[in-house]
Design an enzyme around this catalytic site. Structure first.
Site, mmCIF file in Angstrom:
data_model
loop_
_atom_site.group_PDB
_atom_site.id
_atom_site.type_symbol
_atom_site.label_atom_id
_atom_site.label_comp_id
_atom_site.label_asym_id
_atom_site.label_seq_id
_atom_site.Cartn_x
_atom_site.Cartn_y
_atom_site.Cartn_z
ATOM 1 N N ASP A 51 18.407 25.210 49.576
ATOM 2 C CA ASP A 51 19.294 26.046 48.774
ATOM 3 C C ASP A 51 18.376 26.944 47.946
ATOM 4 O O ASP A 51 17.737 26.497 46.998
ATOM 5 C CB ASP A 51 20.177 25.153 47.888
ATOM 6 N N LYS A 67 25.288 34.663 42.981
ATOM 7 C CA LYS A 67 24.318 34.674 41.886
ATOM 8 C C LYS A 67 23.391 35.887 42.013
ATOM 9 O O LYS A 67 23.852 36.997 41.943
ATOM 10 C CB LYS A 67 23.561 33.336 41.875
ATOM 11 N N ARG A 70 38.015 37.863 61.549
ATOM 12 C CA ARG A 70 37.559 36.509 61.223
ATOM 13 C C ARG A 70 36.264 36.227 61.986
ATOM 14 O O ARG A 70 35.361 35.553 61.487
ATOM 15 C CB ARG A 70 38.633 35.464 61.560
ATOM 16 N N TYR A 78 22.865 21.369 42.701
ATOM 17 C CA TYR A 78 24.070 21.971 42.140
ATOM 18 C C TYR A 78 25.209 20.936 42.148
ATOM 19 O O TYR A 78 25.387 20.219 43.141
ATOM 20 C CB TYR A 78 24.428 23.191 42.999
HETATM 21 C C1 LIG Z 1 26.646 28.426 42.445
HETATM 22 C C2 LIG Z 1 25.789 27.622 43.302
HETATM 23 C C3 LIG Z 1 26.285 27.065 44.496
HETATM 24 C C4 LIG Z 1 27.731 27.233 44.915
HETATM 25 O O1 LIG Z 1 28.019 28.566 45.239
HETATM 26 P P1 LIG Z 1 29.458 29.261 45.040
HETATM 27 O O2 LIG Z 1 29.214 30.659 45.467
HETATM 28 O O3 LIG Z 1 29.848 29.115 43.607
HETATM 29 O O4 LIG Z 1 30.415 28.526 45.931
HETATM 30 C C5 LIG Z 1 25.404 26.342 45.281
HETATM 31 N N1 LIG Z 1 24.117 26.154 44.915
HETATM 32 C C6 LIG Z 1 23.618 26.659 43.778
HETATM 33 C C7 LIG Z 1 22.190 26.411 43.420
HETATM 34 C C8 LIG Z 1 24.436 27.402 42.930
HETATM 35 O O5 LIG Z 1 23.935 27.879 41.784
#
Ligand SMILES: *Cc1c(COP(=O)(O)O)cnc(C)c1O
Length: 379
Positions: free
Chosen positions: A170, A195, A46, A98
């Site tokens: 982000d 992604k 962890r 998001y």
């Molecule tokens: C998908 C996404 C998230 C969230 O991420 P997860 O891996 O699905 O928890 C946050 N910001 C953006 C821009 C995203 O496309």
């Protein structure tokens, strides 16, 4: 080292006991200690795990950051970032972030005393006007999801420095291949590595990269105390992904550019959002702060009914949430990713009922266009 070399080699030391070139999946929860207080740097998974460490060093290097922390999902990393603050603190957030970022802020973290304002961060005056004495953080997305608006990274970083706020980007849509926010003076970069960084739609993960040792220490403490960490197997999958990030991104950008131009010529499409189009309101800014325009496009078909018909008739483009994989994915933000945003806010932010979002994959671009052409003919 340049980007692609770092993508292949950063954090990827041959495994010392066998010489294995590729970092193994260290499927272990615990590590033997030679004597009290003496170990090889790992005590419990962890806290840290060698496969996760390899990924943390790899992505941190791609973001030109000294520190990297891998989480179980993008949301787990966003949660950790917001919770470095205290009850009563105020956070400025881009208005078309998001959907999950909006959800965790409004439906969970506000209950614990954090305050949020969602505003259009593409206009610096909005940011300046909404700042309060208790503002501690600014969290932006650029390009945003799904309307692809661009916020000026350098201006936000300067604003944050002036008022001693923590700036967070982000960077999921752009990836470090196209944009490295830390180089513009941004404090913290986060990713949904689910992604583009992983790129193969076969795991979930989140990441935080920073040069700020204090924030990194706090986030590592969260990993240990809360445990929303990335599993060794997911870290290993993601390491396969980051090695090809540069070549994948080049193809995503090339194909998306061609498709975006093609979409603008279709009579049934009212509006195309892509930062690489000269008609995009922040085209010049995108050109200045990004090395390419990415693989995400959204376009408006005018009504929910048109969007429904269109999405029912695509075959190569899979109707699914998510993005950034080698396969083309298509989605309907209003009912899928942005369903938790109140309708009036949603429409105001350009997420209309007819808006369709496409994550352009690395298939042959002619095949993707044929697929879109057929689906359009059914409207
Ligand atoms: C998908 C996404 C998230 C969230 O991420 P997860 O891996 O699905 O928890 C946050 N910001 C953006 C821009 C995203 O496309």
């Amino acid at each position: 080292m340049k980007f692609s070399t770092k993508a292949v080699h950063a954090g990827q030391e041959p495994e010392p006991t066998t010489g294995a070139v590729m970092t193994p999946v260290f499927l272990t929860s615990t590590y033997v200690q030679e004597e009290l207080g003496k170990h090889k740097g790992y005590e419990y998974s962890r806290v840290s795990n060698p496969t996760r460490t390899a990924l943390e060093k790899n992505i941190a290097a791609l973001e030109n950051a000294s520190e990297g922390m891998a989480f179980a999902s993008g949301m787990a990393s966003i949660d950790a970032i917001f919770r470095t603050l205290n009850p009563g603190d105020h956070i400025i957030v881009s208005n078309d972030v998001y959907g999950g970022t909006y959800r965790i802020a409004k439906m969970i973290l506000e209950n614990y005393g954090l305050q949020f304002d969602f505003i259009d961060t593409t206009v610096l005056d909005n940011v300046i006007n909404v700042r309060k004495p208790n503002t501690k953080m600014i969290f932006i997305e650029t390009p945003t999801n799904p309307t692809m608006s661009i916020t000026d990274l350098r201006a936000i970083a300067q604003f944050a420095k002036q008022y001693k706020l923590i700036s967070v980007v982000d960077n999921t849509f752009a990836t470090p291949y196209l944009q490295q926010p830390i180089d513009f003076g941004i404090d913290v970069v986060m990713h949904s590595v689910t992604k583009y960084l992983n790129g193969h739609s076969d795991m979930l993960g989140g990441f935080v990269a920073t040069n700020n040792k204090q924030i990194a220490e706090r986030l590592r403490f969260f990993q240990k105390a809360i445990g929303a960490i990335m599993s060794p197997f997911d870290a290993w999958l993601c390491l396969r992904g980051t090695k090809t990030l540069a070549v994948r991104m080049r193809q995503h950008c090339e194909s998306a550019g061609i498709i975006a131009e093609w979409l603008t010529k279709q009579k049934k499409i009212q509006k195309v959002n892509y930062p690489g189009l000269k008609t995009h309101p922040q085209y010049d800014l995108a050109k200045k702060q990004m090395r390419g325009f990415g693989g995400m496009i959204s376009f408006d078909l005018g009504s929910l009914n048109n969007a429904k018909k269109f999405l029912k008739n695509v075959k190569i483009c899979s109707l699914a949430e998510s993005l950034g994989g080698v396969e083309t994915l298509i989605s309907h933000p209003a009912t899928m990713t942005h369903a938790s945003v109140p309708k009036t806010d949603r429409i105001k932010n350009g997420v209309t009922d007819g808006l369709v979002r496409i994550s352009v994959g690395i298939e042959d671009v002619e095949d993707i266009i044929d697929d879109l052409k057929y689906a359009l003919s059914k409207i």
